[in-house]
Design an enzyme around this catalytic site. Structure first.
Site, PDB file in Angstrom:
ATOM      1  N   GLU A 237       0.823  -1.217   0.000  1.00  0.00           N
ATOM      2  CA  GLU A 237       0.000   0.000   0.000  1.00  0.00           C
ATOM      3  C   GLU A 237       0.853   1.262   0.000  1.00  0.00           C
ATOM      4  O   GLU A 237       1.891   1.303   0.664  1.00  0.00           O
ATOM      5  CB  GLU A 237      -0.877  -0.043   1.259  1.00  0.00           C
ATOM      6  CG  GLU A 237      -1.741   1.180   1.473  1.00  0.00           C
ATOM      7  CD  GLU A 237      -2.514   1.084   2.775  1.00  0.00           C
ATOM      8  OE1 GLU A 237      -2.782  -0.047   3.251  1.00  0.00           O
ATOM      9  OE2 GLU A 237      -2.848   2.137   3.331  1.00  0.00           O
ATOM     10  N   GLU A 263      -6.019   6.253   0.018  1.00  0.00           N
ATOM     11  CA  GLU A 263      -6.719   6.658   1.242  1.00  0.00           C
ATOM     12  C   GLU A 263      -6.757   8.178   1.404  1.00  0.00           C
ATOM     13  O   GLU A 263      -7.605   8.686   2.123  1.00  0.00           O
ATOM     14  CB  GLU A 263      -6.117   5.986   2.479  1.00  0.00           C
ATOM     15  CG  GLU A 263      -4.707   6.401   2.792  1.00  0.00           C
ATOM     16  CD  GLU A 263      -4.138   5.701   4.019  1.00  0.00           C
ATOM     17  OE1 GLU A 263      -4.345   4.494   4.154  1.00  0.00           O
ATOM     18  OE2 GLU A 263      -3.491   6.381   4.823  1.00  0.00           O
ATOM     19  N   ARG A 284      -8.183   2.647  -2.764  1.00  0.00           N
ATOM     20  CA  ARG A 284      -8.492   2.736  -1.334  1.00  0.00           C
ATOM     21  C   ARG A 284      -9.301   3.962  -0.946  1.00  0.00           C
ATOM     22  O   ARG A 284      -9.407   4.301   0.237  1.00  0.00           O
ATOM     23  CB  ARG A 284      -7.176   2.698  -0.538  1.00  0.00           C
ATOM     24  CG  ARG A 284      -6.709   1.277  -0.380  1.00  0.00           C
ATOM     25  CD  ARG A 284      -5.446   1.145   0.384  1.00  0.00           C
ATOM     26  NE  ARG A 284      -5.388   1.807   1.675  1.00  0.00           N
ATOM     27  CZ  ARG A 284      -6.058   1.438   2.751  1.00  0.00           C
ATOM     28  NH1 ARG A 284      -6.872   0.414   2.704  1.00  0.00           N
ATOM     29  NH2 ARG A 284      -5.914   2.106   3.886  1.00  0.00           N
TER      30      ARG A 284
HETATM   31  O1  KDG Z   1      -5.426   9.590   9.429  1.00  0.00           O
HETATM   32  C1  KDG Z   1      -4.383   8.858   8.887  1.00  0.00           C
HETATM   33  C2  KDG Z   1      -4.575   7.369   9.102  1.00  0.00           C
HETATM   34  O2  KDG Z   1      -5.875   6.972   8.795  1.00  0.00           O
HETATM   35  C3  KDG Z   1      -3.608   6.567   8.281  1.00  0.00           C
HETATM   36  O3  KDG Z   1      -2.310   6.850   8.715  1.00  0.00           O
HETATM   37  C4  KDG Z   1      -3.893   5.087   8.421  1.00  0.00           C
HETATM   38  O4  KDG Z   1      -2.459   4.550   6.595  1.00  0.00           O
HETATM   39  C5  KDG Z   1      -3.404   4.261   7.297  1.00  0.00           C
HETATM   40  C6  KDG Z   1      -4.118   3.010   7.034  1.00  0.00           C
HETATM   41  O5  KDG Z   1      -3.757   2.361   6.058  1.00  0.00           O
HETATM   42  O6  KDG Z   1      -5.016   2.670   7.785  1.00  0.00           O
HETATM   43 MG    MG Z   2      -2.528   3.402   4.762  1.00  0.00          MG
END
Ligand code: KDG
Ligand code: MG
Length: 403
Positions: A237, A263, A284
């Site tokens: 990821e 994300e 994501r």
């Molecule tokens: O707010 C930031 C987090 O949600 C992040 O650092 C978490 O990378 C993350 C994940 O894959 O859950």
């Molecule tokens: Mg992450």
């Protein structure tokens, strides 16, 4: 057609900060939406309270698409995490209302279940490889089919994903950001050993995942992906920051390790090239930071054309409302891949009662009309907002780097 009578923003900190939007119709039906943007919570609260809510009152609650377009196109200033989290919260709350009025759980409105349950992955962390692998085994004993492994990097005081004590990992841990140190060389040496131990001790009947958290350059990512190929990861990821979507071409040229990104994405434009050129395998983007169910469906439909599957972000800074919305979406979407799952603190669960459940590696949103989640406002009021920031990262020579 029911009109929106009122809407309010609730900012609370039951174990961590959350921003919640609650919309009510003239008939007294209410819906909830998550608007939490970790470390920038009050910006979204103000965007909603000062600029969105006044424009919602009196609108027909069922016109979800029109309201989405009104808030996106109509604002002139498009995109960005603050705007898109605010739009997402409105969108989630309106889908919740529509489901409640229809008497159907949201996934039924999205086309019905495409699967029996939503496969989730958990976080197995440890300061050492042995600890991380033991945590993975404990999760497998609870039925998890997919485990993300993160271990401390020898020579670095702190590592992304690894909690300081025995607590669950919560990175937004300080009033002013803590400063971490980073060394790509030390990290790159340690990760293959983690997955060698992972396969050796956990076997091959479990999906293993890893998050590089935007720390590499494309050529470093290519090398890490290649080093990890023998261990057949489910995904690697966020190998690099993804503003420059083209940079994934270089990574792809060097490795067949599947890649997951998104994300921090807010719209389809952030991933258009990544998807169209098949530079990633999993997208994501989340329901809360990428414009709600309405926009996430659009991203997933584009991804489906290119064999890219979904893998929604699901860390604890996404409230149980976002988790519920994600589970409905995941159950219905044809090109579902996997869903991230970190358990919320017991206090968070008390403030957000919900019907979703976990069993044997899978989650299900439940069959209550709407999202199947609510906010207990009286409980929430007992836990006022506390400023909390994510850390920043510096290289060993002091240069500010990606966290
Ligand atoms: O707010 C930031 C987090 O949600 C992040 O650092 C978490 O990378 C993350 C994940 O894959 O859950
Ligand atoms: Mg992450």
């Amino acid at each position: 057609m029911p009109k929106i009578r009122s809407a309010k923003v609730i900012v609370a900190s039951p174990a961590r900060n959350f921003v919640t939007l609650k919309i009510e119709t003239e008939d007294g039906v209410h819906g909830v939406g998550d608007a939490t943007l970790n470390g920038r919570e009050l910006a979204v609260a103000s965007y909603l309270g000062d600029h969105v809510i006044p424009c919602l009152i009196g609108r027909e609650a069922h016109r979800i698409e029109d309201i989405w377009q009104y808030l996106y196109r109509g604002a002139y200033w498009r995109r960005g995490p603050v705007t898109m989290s605010a739009i997402a919260a409105v969108d989630m709350a309106l889908w919740d209302i529509k489901g409640k009025i229809a008497g159907l759980p949201l996934y039924q409105l999205l086309g019905g279940a495409s699967r029996d349950g939503v496969m989730v992955y958990c976080h197995a962390n440890g300061t050492t490889i042995e600890e991380a692998v033991a945590a993975g085994r404990a999760y497998m004993d609870q039925g998890y089919k997919a485990v993300r492994l993160q271990a401390g990097v020898p020579g670095l005081k702190s590592t992304y994903g690894v909690p300081k004590g025995k607590q669950p990992y919560e990175p937004a841990d300080a009033d002013i950001p803590t400063e971490n140190l980073w060394s790509t060389e030390k990290y790159m040496r340690s990760v293959p050993a983690l997955f060698e131990a992972g396969r050796d001790k956990l076997g091959w009947d479990v999906h293993l995942l890893h998050d590089a958290h935007h720390r590499l350059t494309p050529i470093e990512a290519g090398r890490l992906g290649k080093d990890l190929e023998p261990f057949r990861l489910f995904w690697l990821e966020d190998p690099v920051p993804a503003e420059n979507q083209e940079s994934f071409r270089l990574i792809r040229r060097h490795t067949t390790t599947p890649l997951a990104v998104g994300e921090v994405f807010n719209t389809i434009w952030d991933c258009k090239q990544l998807i169209e050129e098949q530079l990633i395998d999993y997208i994501r983007a989340t329901v809360v930071h990428a414009g709600g169910i309405t926009h996430l469906r659009r991203i997933a439909s584009l991804a489906d054309l290119y064999n890219v599957r979904t893998g929604c972000h699901g860390a604890t800074d996404l409230s149980p409302i976002a988790m519920a919305a994600a589970l409905h979406f995941n159950l219905a979407v044809p090109n579902f891949g996997i869903q991230e799952h970190m358990s919320h603190a017991p206090l968070t669960e008390t403030v957000f009662p919900h019907t979703y459940s976990y069993a044997g590696g899978y989650m299900h949103p439940g069959d209550k009309p709407g999202l199947g989640v609510d906010i207990d406002e009286a409980e929430a009021a007992k836990h006022p907002y506390k400023r909390a920031y994510l850390p920043v990262n510096r290289l060993e020579d002091g240069t500010l780097y990606n966290w």
